[in-house]
Enzyme design. Structure first.
Site, PDB file in Angstrom:
ATOM      1  CB  SER A  31      -0.933  -0.002   1.221  1.00 55.03           C
ATOM      2  OG  SER A  31      -1.815  -1.101   1.182  1.00 55.03           O
ATOM      3  NE  ARG A 140     -10.621  -6.278  -7.105  1.00 55.50           N
ATOM      4  CZ  ARG A 140      -9.479  -6.130  -6.428  1.00 55.50           C
ATOM      5  NH1 ARG A 140      -8.346  -6.578  -6.932  1.00 55.50           N
ATOM      6  NH2 ARG A 140      -9.484  -5.533  -5.257  1.00 55.50           N
ATOM      7  CB  SER A 187     -11.226   3.143   1.168  1.00 57.70           C
ATOM      8  OG  SER A 187     -10.086   2.292   1.090  1.00 57.70           O
ATOM      9  CB  SER A 215     -10.316   0.118   3.785  1.00 60.12           C
ATOM     10  OG  SER A 215     -10.715  -1.221   3.634  1.00 60.12           O
ATOM     11  CD  GLU A 334      -4.964  -4.656   4.367  1.00 56.14           C
ATOM     12  OE1 GLU A 334      -3.763  -4.671   4.654  1.00 56.14           O
ATOM     13  OE2 GLU A 334      -5.474  -3.805   3.596  1.00 56.14           O
TER      14      GLU A 334
END
Length: 449
Positions: A31, A140, A187, A215, A334
């Site tokens: 991330s 997605r 998010s 998130s 996650e």
């Protein structure tokens, strides 16, 4: 007697023969790495990323930016400190911003950060940029980014799908301004707009108008990293309007940034200490971080462990008992697969809440966890927004991963305590945790041997 051959795609999950006692160095945060790559590419001057994560997701991001003209040079330090890596921190990437341009093609794989963070960057490029990826990437949600960019002045051809594949027709700049989006499914829709916003002519004002925003730590991470490179950000956390973020147009600074370890990827190793009643040390665990994985300290302590932040890193110790938990994971979704795996081995039931959005991740994680744990003899039921897990005696079998890295590590966690668990396609862990099987077996090498 002829032995039955092992299917090459199946990995026998090692069973722990005793309490683990290991130090596990976890690679850099995906991330942080992918946000840092975007910000460095949009800066007004070159910058460094030290100890970046080299995994499928981060390499896809680097290649996407290179396709648009950004220079990303990789160096690896040896025993002597090379020129260009003055602090000797190991691998480093030198990011050299350039005029963004097309035509280009971006392969997003199945990386949420690439498919969502790169379209706003492509809108700033001069020329068309086509986005494509793995088959799952077509399923997605991307409509939040696509619709918002259109409002902000971008031209995008997606044949009305609101999903990949698509082409962003960059005009060399983007007006920006005010936009309303529903980011309740990810998010990353908010982070995607904020990361490129300093380069928009008017900056951006993003208003989330949907349901509960998942998130949130990842949005805080985005805001924190923007401020580190000189951006001005107004946000709800610092007295701004609820669910509203404003980024002013500005030049971004080139920084020398050392990437934190990926705390979410530390989860299976901490779980091993919890399950075996052992001890695992994770070096370089930060004292302050926006990473959601930091909440593992609290969650796994509630489930029966204890932890201490020392000069050596985070030292986590299992007590030999695993307790069930009732927990809202909306900010740390996650972590759900690993927590579910531990909960399946606990001494009391668990309820995991606030994670309906996981149905839209690399796979439908709630359905996948329910099916795979139950096929090993478990008792898991889906709820509207999570899972209810009643521990039962488990048995061996194939644990399918659905090309989802966190499913693979979840199955490996269960395999510590259950003989005969075979992980389908453990190589999918390379998405964010390269060489996981080696790290796992090395951790276990001192377990009761």
């Amino acid at each position: 007697m002829t032995e039955t051959p092992v299917h090459p795609a199946l990995w026998p999950a090692p069973v722990a023969t005793g309490a683990v006692d290991a130090t596990v160095t976890v690679p850099g945060s995906k991330s942080v790495t992918n946000r840092a790559l975007v910000l460095a590419s949009l800066a007004a001057e070159p910058g460094w990323l030290r100890r970046p994560l080299r995994s499928r997701d981060s390499l896809l991001m680097a290649e996407a930016l290179r396709a648009l003209g950004v220079g990303i040079e990789e160096t690896v330090s040896s025993s002597s400190t090379p020129a260009g890596d003055p602090d000797g921190s190991g691998e480093a990437w030198r990011v050299i911003p350039a005029g963004l341009h097309g035509p280009a093609t971006v392969d997003v794989g199945n990386a949420g950060t690439v498919m969502r963070f790169m379209p706003p960057v492509a809108a700033l490029a001069d020329g068309p940029v086509r986005f494509d990826g793995d088959p799952r990437s077509y399923e997605r949600p991307l409509n939040g980014v696509i619709d918002a960019l259109r409002v902000l002045g971008a031209r995008i051809d997606d044949d009305g799908r609101g999903a990949l594949p698509m082409t962003v027709h960059g005009g060399g700049a983007l007006d920006g301004g005010r936009v309303e989006i529903d980011a309740s499914s990810s998010s990353q829709f908010v982070s995607a707009l904020l990361l490129s916003a300093p380069r928009f002519n008017q900056g951006v004002e993003v208003r989330h108008v949907g349901g509960s925003l998942p998130s949130m730590p990842h949005i805080r991470m985005t805001v924190d990293m923007l401020r580190q490179v000189g951006a001005q950000v107004d946000e709800p956390e610092t007295g701004g309007e609820p669910n509203v973020w404003r980024v002013s147009p500005s030049a971004l600074l080139g920084r020398d940034l050392t990437i934190e370890p990926d705390l979410s990827n530390a989860q299976p190793f901490l779980a091993a200490a919890l399950i075996t009643g052992g001890k695992v040390t994770i070096p370089d665990w930060p004292e302050r971080t926006t990473q959601p994985g930091d909440q593992l300290r609290r969650i796994f302590t509630e489930m029966g462990g204890s932890c201490e932040l020392t000069d050596r890193g985070l030292v986590f110790t299992g007590s030999g008992s695993i307790h069930g938990i009732d927990v809202d994971l909306s900010e740390v979704g996650e972590l759900t697969p690993g927590i579910a795996a531990v909960a399946a081995l606990a001494d009391s039931p668990s309820t995991l809440r606030g994670v309906a959005h996981l149905r839209l991740h690399e796979t439908d994680r709630l359905a996948a966890l329910t099916k795979e744990i139950n096929e090993l003899g478990g008792d898991v039921t889906e709820t509207e927004d999570g899972l209810h897990i009643r521990p039962r005696r488990l048995h061996g079998g194939i644990f399918h991963t659905y090309d989802d890295h966190r499913m693979a590590t979840a199955g490996s966690i269960i395999g510590l305590a259950v003989e005969g668990v075979q992980i389908e396609n453990v190589a999918t862990t390379a998405k964010t945790l390269p060489d996981f099987p080696r790290m796992w077996t090395e951790m276990l090498a001192g377990a009761g041997n």
